[in-house]
Design a protein around this motif. Structure first.
Motif, PDB file in Angstrom:
ATOM      1  N   ASN A  30       0.870  -1.180   0.000  1.00 18.96           N
ATOM      2  CA  ASN A  30       0.000   0.000   0.000  1.00 18.96           C
ATOM      3  C   ASN A  30       0.902   1.224   0.000  1.00 18.96           C
ATOM      4  OD1 ASN A  30      -2.136  -1.750   0.378  1.00 18.96           O
ATOM      5  ND2 ASN A  30      -2.302  -1.322   2.564  1.00 18.96           N
ATOM      6  N   TRP A  31       0.434   2.330  -0.601  1.00 17.04           N
ATOM      7  CA  TRP A  31       1.292   3.524  -0.671  1.00 17.04           C
ATOM      8  C   TRP A  31       0.427   4.771  -0.601  1.00 17.04           C
ATOM      9  CZ3 TRP A  31       6.605   2.661  -2.161  1.00 17.04           C
ATOM     10  CH2 TRP A  31       7.395   3.817  -2.078  1.00 17.04           C
ATOM     11  N   THR A  32       0.770   5.659   0.308  1.00 21.08           N
ATOM     12  CA  THR A  32       0.132   6.966   0.412  1.00 21.08           C
ATOM     13  C   THR A  32       1.221   8.019   0.328  1.00 21.08           C
ATOM     14  OG1 THR A  32      -1.582   6.060   1.856  1.00 21.08           O
ATOM     15  CG2 THR A  32      -1.317   8.456   1.854  1.00 21.08           C
ATOM     16  N   ALA A  33       1.074   8.966  -0.590  1.00 19.00           N
ATOM     17  CA  ALA A  33       2.027  10.071  -0.747  1.00 19.00           C
ATOM     18  C   ALA A  33       1.334  11.356  -0.301  1.00 19.00           C
ATOM     19  CB  ALA A  33       2.474  10.182  -2.194  1.00 19.00           C
ATOM     20  N   VAL A  34       2.023  12.124   0.527  1.00 18.80           N
ATOM     21  CA  VAL A  34       1.448  13.333   1.109  1.00 18.80           C
ATOM     22  C   VAL A  34       2.357  14.520   0.808  1.00 18.80           C
ATOM     23  CG1 VAL A  34       0.683  14.423   3.260  1.00 18.80           C
ATOM     24  CG2 VAL A  34       0.489  11.936   2.987  1.00 18.80           C
ATOM     25  N   GLY A  35       1.790  15.597   0.286  1.00 13.22           N
ATOM     26  CA  GLY A  35       2.535  16.833   0.095  1.00 13.22           C
ATOM     27  C   GLY A  35       2.550  17.628   1.389  1.00 13.22           C
ATOM     28  N   VAL A  36       3.724  18.103   1.783  1.00 12.02           N
ATOM     29  CA  VAL A  36       3.877  18.861   3.030  1.00 12.02           C
ATOM     30  C   VAL A  36       4.707  20.113   2.759  1.00 12.02           C
ATOM     31  CG1 VAL A  36       3.701  16.803   4.490  1.00 12.02           C
ATOM     32  CG2 VAL A  36       5.944  17.574   3.729  1.00 12.02           C
ATOM     33  N   THR A  37       4.703  21.028   3.697  1.00  5.15           N
ATOM     34  CA  THR A  37       5.480  22.260   3.520  1.00  5.15           C
ATOM     35  C   THR A  37       6.780  22.264   4.310  1.00  5.15           C
ATOM     36  OG1 THR A  37       4.267  23.351   5.305  1.00  5.15           O
ATOM     37  CG2 THR A  37       3.428  23.637   3.054  1.00  5.15           C
ATOM     38  N   TRP A  38       6.940  21.318   5.250  1.00  7.39           N
ATOM     39  CA  TRP A  38       8.135  21.346   6.095  1.00  7.39           C
ATOM     40  C   TRP A  38       8.504  19.942   6.540  1.00  7.39           C
ATOM     41  CZ3 TRP A  38       9.149  20.227  11.322  1.00  7.39           C
ATOM     42  CH2 TRP A  38      10.366  20.750  11.816  1.00  7.39           C
ATOM     43  N   LEU A  39       9.792  19.601   6.391  1.00  2.26           N
ATOM     44  CA  LEU A  39      10.316  18.314   6.871  1.00  2.26           C
ATOM     45  C   LEU A  39      11.661  18.526   7.572  1.00  2.26           C
ATOM     46  CD1 LEU A  39       9.497  15.936   3.873  1.00  2.26           C
ATOM     47  CD2 LEU A  39       8.468  15.877   6.150  1.00  2.26           C
ATOM     48  N   ALA A  40      11.761  19.569   8.377  1.00  5.17           N
ATOM     49  CA  ALA A  40      12.955  19.846   9.186  1.00  5.17           C
ATOM     50  C   ALA A  40      14.239  19.887   8.359  1.00  5.17           C
ATOM     51  CB  ALA A  40      13.081  18.826  10.316  1.00  5.17           C
ATOM     52  N   GLY A  41      14.181  20.537   7.209  1.00  7.58           N
ATOM     53  CA  GLY A  41      15.364  20.675   6.366  1.00  7.58           C
ATOM     54  C   GLY A  41      15.511  19.599   5.308  1.00  7.58           C
ATOM     55  N   PHE A  42      14.610  18.631   5.306  1.00  7.50           N
ATOM     56  CA  PHE A  42      14.638  17.562   4.312  1.00  7.50           C
ATOM     57  C   PHE A  42      13.523  17.806   3.303  1.00  7.50           C
ATOM     58  CE2 PHE A  42      16.676  15.958   8.064  1.00  7.50           C
ATOM     59  CZ  PHE A  42      17.780  15.300   7.569  1.00  7.50           C
ATOM     60  N   ASP A  43      13.567  17.084   2.183  1.00  6.03           N
ATOM     61  CA  ASP A  43      12.548  17.219   1.147  1.00  6.03           C
ATOM     62  C   ASP A  43      11.756  15.940   0.924  1.00  6.03           C
ATOM     63  OD1 ASP A  43      12.981  19.959   0.294  1.00  6.03           O
ATOM     64  OD2 ASP A  43      14.951  19.245  -0.345  1.00  6.03           O
ATOM     65  N   PHE A  44      12.116  14.866   1.632  1.00  5.56           N
ATOM     66  CA  PHE A  44      11.469  13.571   1.446  1.00  5.56           C
ATOM     67  C   PHE A  44      11.574  12.792   2.745  1.00  5.56           C
ATOM     68  CE2 PHE A  44      11.846   9.023   0.471  1.00  5.56           C
ATOM     69  CZ  PHE A  44      10.668   8.810  -0.228  1.00  5.56           C
ATOM     70  N   GLU A  45      10.499  12.091   3.087  1.00 10.27           N
ATOM     71  CA  GLU A  45      10.490  11.221   4.262  1.00 10.27           C
ATOM     72  C   GLU A  45       9.632  10.011   3.937  1.00 10.27           C
ATOM     73  OE1 GLU A  45       9.221  11.449   8.989  1.00 10.27           O
ATOM     74  OE2 GLU A  45       9.714  13.287   7.897  1.00 10.27           O
ATOM     75  N   ILE A  46      10.038   8.852   4.472  1.00  8.86           N
ATOM     76  CA  ILE A  46       9.297   7.618   4.235  1.00  8.86           C
ATOM     77  C   ILE A  46       9.120   6.880   5.554  1.00  8.86           C
ATOM     78  CG2 ILE A  46      11.440   6.428   3.555  1.00  8.86           C
ATOM     79  CD1 ILE A  46       9.664   4.643   1.735  1.00  8.86           C
ATOM     80  N   LYS A  47       7.885   6.437   5.805  1.00 11.02           N
ATOM     81  CA  LYS A  47       7.615   5.597   6.978  1.00 11.02           C
ATOM     82  C   LYS A  47       6.851   4.379   6.516  1.00 11.02           C
ATOM     83  CE  LYS A  47       4.573   7.025  10.124  1.00 11.02           C
ATOM     84  NZ  LYS A  47       3.906   5.878  10.508  1.00 11.02           N
ATOM     85  N   VAL A  48       7.047   3.260   7.190  1.00  4.45           N
ATOM     86  CA  VAL A  48       6.428   2.016   6.749  1.00  4.45           C
ATOM     87  C   VAL A  48       5.926   1.193   7.933  1.00  4.45           C
ATOM     88  CG1 VAL A  48       7.956   1.890   4.728  1.00  4.45           C
ATOM     89  CG2 VAL A  48       8.516   0.566   6.765  1.00  4.45           C
ATOM     90  N   ILE A  49       5.064   0.251   7.585  1.00  2.00           N
ATOM     91  CA  ILE A  49       4.677  -0.822   8.489  1.00  2.00           C
ATOM     92  C   ILE A  49       5.080  -2.110   7.774  1.00  2.00           C
ATOM     93  CG2 ILE A  49       2.792  -2.026   9.652  1.00  2.00           C
ATOM     94  CD1 ILE A  49       1.250   0.671   9.559  1.00  2.00           C
ATOM     95  N   ALA A  50       5.737  -2.991   8.508  1.00  3.06           N
ATOM     96  CA  ALA A  50       6.180  -4.269   7.933  1.00  3.06           C
ATOM     97  C   ALA A  50       5.725  -5.403   8.834  1.00  3.06           C
ATOM     98  CB  ALA A  50       7.702  -4.294   7.793  1.00  3.06           C
ATOM     99  N   ARG A  51       5.554  -6.559   8.237  1.00  2.00           N
ATOM    100  CA  ARG A  51       5.266  -7.779   8.995  1.00  2.00           C
ATOM    101  C   ARG A  51       6.597  -8.479   9.211  1.00  2.00           C
ATOM    102  NH1 ARG A  51       1.021  -9.832  10.846  1.00  2.00           N
ATOM    103  NH2 ARG A  51      -0.378  -8.749   9.449  1.00  2.00           N
ATOM    104  N   ILE A  52       6.884  -8.793  10.450  1.00  2.00           N
ATOM    105  CA  ILE A  52       8.150  -9.438  10.807  1.00  2.00           C
ATOM    106  C   ILE A  52       8.035 -10.927  10.480  1.00  2.00           C
ATOM    107  CG2 ILE A  52       9.745  -9.961  12.675  1.00  2.00           C
ATOM    108  CD1 ILE A  52       8.624  -7.390  14.069  1.00  2.00           C
ATOM    109  N   PRO A  53       8.984 -11.427   9.672  1.00  2.00           N
ATOM    110  CA  PRO A  53       8.919 -12.854   9.314  1.00  2.00           C
ATOM    111  C   PRO A  53       9.092 -13.745  10.543  1.00  2.00           C
ATOM    112  CG  PRO A  53      10.712 -11.741   8.137  1.00  2.00           C
ATOM    113  CD  PRO A  53      10.121 -10.766   9.088  1.00  2.00           C
ATOM    114  N   GLN A  54       8.410 -14.861  10.524  1.00  2.00           N
ATOM    115  CA  GLN A  54       8.550 -15.836  11.599  1.00  2.00           C
ATOM    116  C   GLN A  54       9.876 -16.549  11.465  1.00  2.00           C
ATOM    117  OE1 GLN A  54       6.283 -16.078  14.098  1.00  2.00           O
ATOM    118  NE2 GLN A  54       5.298 -14.369  13.054  1.00  2.00           N
ATOM    119  N   ALA A  55      10.536 -16.779  12.569  1.00  2.00           N
ATOM    120  CA  ALA A  55      11.803 -17.520  12.555  1.00  2.00           C
ATOM    121  C   ALA A  55      11.567 -18.927  12.055  1.00  2.00           C
ATOM    122  CB  ALA A  55      12.406 -17.548  13.961  1.00  2.00           C
ATOM    123  N   ALA A  56      12.473 -19.387  11.224  1.00  2.00           N
ATOM    124  CA  ALA A  56      12.338 -20.732  10.643  1.00  2.00           C
ATOM    125  C   ALA A  56      12.635 -21.793  11.673  1.00  2.00           C
ATOM    126  CB  ALA A  56      13.260 -20.883   9.459  1.00  2.00           C
TER     127      ALA A  56
END
Length: 132
Positions: free
Chosen positions: A106-132
């Protein structure tokens, strides 16, 4: 109550401690990753935008690996852009390399006016694989 564990990538915990947040929180089999930016080791922004995007994905990969995950485990992505229209081609180039095959997260892109001196930020949710 579900246990929560903080996850930190190698060599960057001081940066997170300084700003008082965790790189990621593991809760059950889910990993909630804080926004990652294209910051150098000292926390300063990479000035070249395409390089900043690549470095943000590299920093994200470090957090995922610290939790035993990889990009294949990512199920949800949110990106923040200071100038989405002009930045989208550079972001898409990296995104298409990182997530080349279906099913895409899934992907949501959001336009913002401020990122503390940066121009791009990415955050995610992941499913942790089960140990074999």
């Amino acid at each position: 109550m579900t246990m929560r564990d903080a996850i930190f990538p190698a060599r960057r915990q001081d940066l997170y401690d300084k700003h008082r947040y965790s790189a990621a929180i593991r809760s059950g089999d889910l990993l909630f990753v804080s926004g990652q930016v294209g910051s150098r080791e000292d926390g300063s922004p990479e000035p070249d935008f395409p390089s900043q995007v690549q470095l943000a994905f590299d920093n994200l990969e470090g957090v995922l690996q610290a939790a035993g995950c990889g990009f294949d485990d990512v199920v949800d992505v949110t990106t923040f852009h200071t100038d989405p229209a002009s930045q989208f081609p550079a972001v898409s180039e990296v995104r298409n390399r990182i997530f080349p095959d279906k099913p895409y997260p899934n992907w949501t892109a959001v336009g913002v006016t401020w990122l503390a001196g940066f121009d791009f930020e990415i955050k995610v949710i992941a499913r942790i694989p089960q140990a074999a």
